[in-house]
Design a protein around this motif. Structure first.
Motif, PDB file in Angstrom:
ATOM      1  N   LEU A 114       0.827  -1.205   0.000  1.00 37.93           N
ATOM      2  CA  LEU A 114       0.000   0.000   0.000  1.00 37.93           C
ATOM      3  C   LEU A 114       0.865   1.260   0.000  1.00 37.93           C
ATOM      4  CD1 LEU A 114      -2.717  -0.939   2.651  1.00 37.93           C
ATOM      5  CD2 LEU A 114      -2.832  -1.193   0.173  1.00 37.93           C
ATOM      6  N   SER A 115       0.351   2.308  -0.620  1.00 42.68           N
ATOM      7  CA  SER A 115       1.015   3.612  -0.571  1.00 42.68           C
ATOM      8  C   SER A 115       0.760   4.246   0.791  1.00 42.68           C
ATOM      9  CB  SER A 115       0.466   4.521  -1.675  1.00 42.68           C
ATOM     10  OG  SER A 115      -0.872   4.883  -1.360  1.00 42.68           O
ATOM     11  N   THR A 116       1.459   5.309   1.092  1.00 43.60           N
ATOM     12  CA  THR A 116       1.253   6.014   2.356  1.00 43.60           C
ATOM     13  C   THR A 116      -0.189   6.514   2.456  1.00 43.60           C
ATOM     14  OG1 THR A 116       3.571   6.667   2.365  1.00 43.60           O
ATOM     15  CG2 THR A 116       2.113   7.879   3.822  1.00 43.60           C
ATOM     16  N   ASP A 117      -0.715   7.059   1.357  1.00 44.52           N
ATOM     17  CA  ASP A 117      -2.100   7.532   1.350  1.00 44.52           C
ATOM     18  C   ASP A 117      -3.067   6.378   1.624  1.00 44.52           C
ATOM     19  OD1 ASP A 117      -4.237   9.515   0.794  1.00 44.52           O
ATOM     20  OD2 ASP A 117      -4.628   8.167  -0.909  1.00 44.52           O
ATOM     21  N   GLN A 118      -2.836   5.235   1.011  1.00 46.41           N
ATOM     22  CA  GLN A 118      -3.705   4.078   1.229  1.00 46.41           C
ATOM     23  C   GLN A 118      -3.611   3.590   2.673  1.00 46.41           C
ATOM     24  OE1 GLN A 118      -2.115   1.726  -1.992  1.00 46.41           O
ATOM     25  NE2 GLN A 118      -3.919   2.101  -3.273  1.00 46.41           N
ATOM     26  N   LEU A 119      -2.421   3.641   3.259  1.00 52.52           N
ATOM     27  CA  LEU A 119      -2.268   3.257   4.661  1.00 52.52           C
ATOM     28  C   LEU A 119      -3.063   4.195   5.566  1.00 52.52           C
ATOM     29  CD1 LEU A 119       1.514   2.289   4.877  1.00 52.52           C
ATOM     30  CD2 LEU A 119      -0.438   0.771   5.256  1.00 52.52           C
ATOM     31  N   HIS A 120      -3.019   5.499   5.263  1.00 51.10           N
ATOM     32  CA  HIS A 120      -3.814   6.470   6.029  1.00 51.10           C
ATOM     33  C   HIS A 120      -5.299   6.117   5.948  1.00 51.10           C
ATOM     34  CE1 HIS A 120      -1.105   9.601   7.491  1.00 51.10           C
ATOM     35  NE2 HIS A 120      -0.434   9.511   6.361  1.00 51.10           N
ATOM     36  N   ARG A 121      -5.762   5.775   4.765  1.00 49.55           N
ATOM     37  CA  ARG A 121      -7.167   5.443   4.575  1.00 49.55           C
ATOM     38  C   ARG A 121      -7.536   4.138   5.279  1.00 49.55           C
ATOM     39  NH1 ARG A 121      -7.234   6.276  -1.649  1.00 49.55           N
ATOM     40  NH2 ARG A 121      -9.195   5.147  -1.563  1.00 49.55           N
ATOM     41  N   LEU A 122      -6.606   3.177   5.311  1.00 51.05           N
ATOM     42  CA  LEU A 122      -6.843   1.925   6.031  1.00 51.05           C
ATOM     43  C   LEU A 122      -6.927   2.184   7.538  1.00 51.05           C
ATOM     44  CD1 LEU A 122      -7.178  -1.142   6.043  1.00 51.05           C
ATOM     45  CD2 LEU A 122      -4.678  -1.343   6.028  1.00 51.05           C
ATOM     46  N   VAL A 123      -6.039   3.027   8.061  1.00 53.36           N
ATOM     47  CA  VAL A 123      -6.092   3.404   9.481  1.00 53.36           C
ATOM     48  C   VAL A 123      -7.445   4.046   9.788  1.00 53.36           C
ATOM     49  CG1 VAL A 123      -5.158   4.999  11.216  1.00 53.36           C
ATOM     50  CG2 VAL A 123      -3.595   3.625   9.840  1.00 53.36           C
ATOM     51  N   ALA A 124      -7.892   4.942   8.932  1.00 54.71           N
ATOM     52  CA  ALA A 124      -9.180   5.616   9.144  1.00 54.71           C
ATOM     53  C   ALA A 124     -10.322   4.597   9.159  1.00 54.71           C
ATOM     54  CB  ALA A 124      -9.403   6.672   8.075  1.00 54.71           C
ATOM     55  N   ALA A 125     -10.293   3.655   8.238  1.00 52.30           N
ATOM     56  CA  ALA A 125     -11.352   2.641   8.171  1.00 52.30           C
ATOM     57  C   ALA A 125     -11.341   1.764   9.430  1.00 52.30           C
ATOM     58  CB  ALA A 125     -11.173   1.779   6.924  1.00 52.30           C
ATOM     59  N   LEU A 126     -10.161   1.381   9.894  1.00 55.91           N
ATOM     60  CA  LEU A 126     -10.060   0.580  11.115  1.00 55.91           C
ATOM     61  C   LEU A 126     -10.550   1.376  12.327  1.00 55.91           C
ATOM     62  CD1 LEU A 126      -6.644  -1.180  10.474  1.00 55.91           C
ATOM     63  CD2 LEU A 126      -8.850  -2.330  10.766  1.00 55.91           C
ATOM     64  N   GLN A 127     -10.262   2.670  12.354  1.00 50.28           N
ATOM     65  CA  GLN A 127     -10.720   3.515  13.467  1.00 50.28           C
ATOM     66  C   GLN A 127     -12.243   3.637  13.456  1.00 50.28           C
ATOM     67  OE1 GLN A 127      -8.725   5.046  16.051  1.00 50.28           O
ATOM     68  NE2 GLN A 127     -10.811   4.940  16.799  1.00 50.28           N
ATOM     69  N   ILE A 128     -12.821   3.800  12.278  1.00 52.59           N
ATOM     70  CA  ILE A 128     -14.282   3.864  12.162  1.00 52.59           C
ATOM     71  C   ILE A 128     -14.893   2.562  12.659  1.00 52.59           C
ATOM     72  CG2 ILE A 128     -16.184   3.887  10.477  1.00 52.59           C
ATOM     73  CD1 ILE A 128     -14.410   5.942   8.874  1.00 52.59           C
ATOM     74  N   ASN A 129     -14.291   1.439  12.270  1.00 47.35           N
ATOM     75  CA  ASN A 129     -14.742   0.129  12.728  1.00 47.35           C
ATOM     76  C   ASN A 129     -14.682   0.023  14.244  1.00 47.35           C
ATOM     77  OD1 ASN A 129     -15.804  -1.838  11.145  1.00 47.35           O
ATOM     78  ND2 ASN A 129     -13.885  -2.908  10.767  1.00 47.35           N
ATOM     79  N   ALA A 130     -13.577   0.488  14.827  1.00 47.18           N
ATOM     80  CA  ALA A 130     -13.400   0.455  16.284  1.00 47.18           C
ATOM     81  C   ALA A 130     -14.448   1.319  16.978  1.00 47.18           C
ATOM     82  CB  ALA A 130     -11.988   0.908  16.664  1.00 47.18           C
ATOM     83  N   ASN A 131     -14.720   2.489  16.421  1.00 50.73           N
ATOM     84  CA  ASN A 131     -15.734   3.382  16.995  1.00 50.73           C
ATOM     85  C   ASN A 131     -17.108   2.737  16.959  1.00 50.73           C
ATOM     86  OD1 ASN A 131     -13.676   5.233  17.356  1.00 50.73           O
ATOM     87  ND2 ASN A 131     -14.277   6.513  15.620  1.00 50.73           N
ATOM     88  N   ARG A 132     -17.439   2.076  15.862  1.00 52.29           N
ATOM     89  CA  ARG A 132     -18.731   1.399  15.744  1.00 52.29           C
ATOM     90  C   ARG A 132     -18.843   0.275  16.757  1.00 52.29           C
ATOM     91  NH1 ARG A 132     -18.928   1.150   9.208  1.00 52.29           N
ATOM     92  NH2 ARG A 132     -19.660   3.276   8.898  1.00 52.29           N
ATOM     93  N   ALA A 133     -17.759  -0.478  16.920  1.00 52.84           N
ATOM     94  CA  ALA A 133     -17.764  -1.590  17.881  1.00 52.84           C
ATOM     95  C   ALA A 133     -17.961  -1.065  19.302  1.00 52.84           C
ATOM     96  CB  ALA A 133     -16.458  -2.386  17.777  1.00 52.84           C
ATOM     97  N   LYS A 134     -17.341   0.089  19.602  1.00 52.67           N
ATOM     98  CA  LYS A 134     -17.507   0.686  20.939  1.00 52.67           C
ATOM     99  C   LYS A 134     -18.936   1.132  21.172  1.00 52.67           C
ATOM    100  CE  LYS A 134     -13.234   2.410  22.683  1.00 52.67           C
ATOM    101  NZ  LYS A 134     -12.245   3.425  22.676  1.00 52.67           N
ATOM    102  N   GLU A 135     -19.571   1.682  20.146  1.00 54.73           N
ATOM    103  CA  GLU A 135     -20.954   2.146  20.267  1.00 54.73           C
ATOM    104  C   GLU A 135     -21.900   0.983  20.557  1.00 54.73           C
ATOM    105  OE1 GLU A 135     -21.977   4.283  16.719  1.00 54.73           O
ATOM    106  OE2 GLU A 135     -20.562   5.890  17.131  1.00 54.73           O
ATOM    107  N   LYS A 136     -21.593  -0.179  19.975  1.00 57.75           N
ATOM    108  CA  LYS A 136     -22.449  -1.358  20.163  1.00 57.75           C
ATOM    109  C   LYS A 136     -22.332  -1.921  21.563  1.00 57.75           C
ATOM    110  CE  LYS A 136     -22.643  -2.921  15.388  1.00 57.75           C
ATOM    111  NZ  LYS A 136     -22.275  -3.988  14.446  1.00 57.75           N
ATOM    112  N   SER A 137     -21.165  -1.765  22.190  1.00 59.76           N
ATOM    113  CA  SER A 137     -20.988  -2.363  23.522  1.00 59.76           C
ATOM    114  C   SER A 137     -21.351  -1.444  24.650  1.00 59.76           C
ATOM    115  CB  SER A 137     -19.545  -2.800  23.720  1.00 59.76           C
ATOM    116  OG  SER A 137     -18.646  -1.713  23.562  1.00 59.76           O
TER     117      SER A 137
END
Length: 137
Positions: A114-137
């Motif tokens: 992945l490029s640096t930009d793609q890594l940034h976008r992957l981090v953002a997607a994982l963070q969104i996922n983590a936030n959603r998981a926290k909201e559910k619990s």
């Protein structure tokens, strides 16, 4: 030495999740083991003691498997890969989870491709996922 310390603290966080300890129970366990309520305040030796206690309570250390999966990237990308690693650890997810996301998002099978930009976008997607998981619990 700082890298070793971060790995020990990350391992303790993984153990906390694996053992299903809520924050109060976790901090009580830390205090009962080494007299401190925060892993950040502990010495490396104290962190190691806490890990051993957690193993005696059922924590199964899969760090060797985890490290084998960690992508080998250039120095410029190490910080982003570190963020990905932390998000995976917080969510108790393996590296192949991030690789599957990278393949869906960017049609790349390996994180190191992945490029640096793609890594940034992957981090953002994982963070969104983590936030959603926290909201559910």
């Amino acid at each position: 030495m700082e890298n070793r310390r971060k790995k020990l603290i990350a391992k303790i966080k993984i153990a906390q999740q694996q053992l299903g300890l809520d924050d109060d129970t976790y901090r009580d366990m830390l205090e009962g083991t080494v007299g401190k309520r925060s892993a950040a305040q502990m010495t490396d030796k104290e962190l190691t003691v806490v890990i051993e206690v957690m193993k005696s309570k059922g924590f199964q250390d899969r760090a060797s498997d985890h490290e084998a999966d960690k992508p080998d990237v250039t120095e410029a990308k190490k910080a982003l890969v570190g963020k990905i690693e932390a998000l995976l650890a917080d969510g108790n997810k393996p590296w192949r989870y991030a690789e599957a996301m990278a393949e869906r998002m960017f049609n790349r099978k390996r994180i190191q491709w992945l490029s640096t930009d793609q890594l940034h976008r992957l981090v953002a997607a994982l963070q969104i996922n983590a936030n959603r998981a926290k909201e559910k619990s």
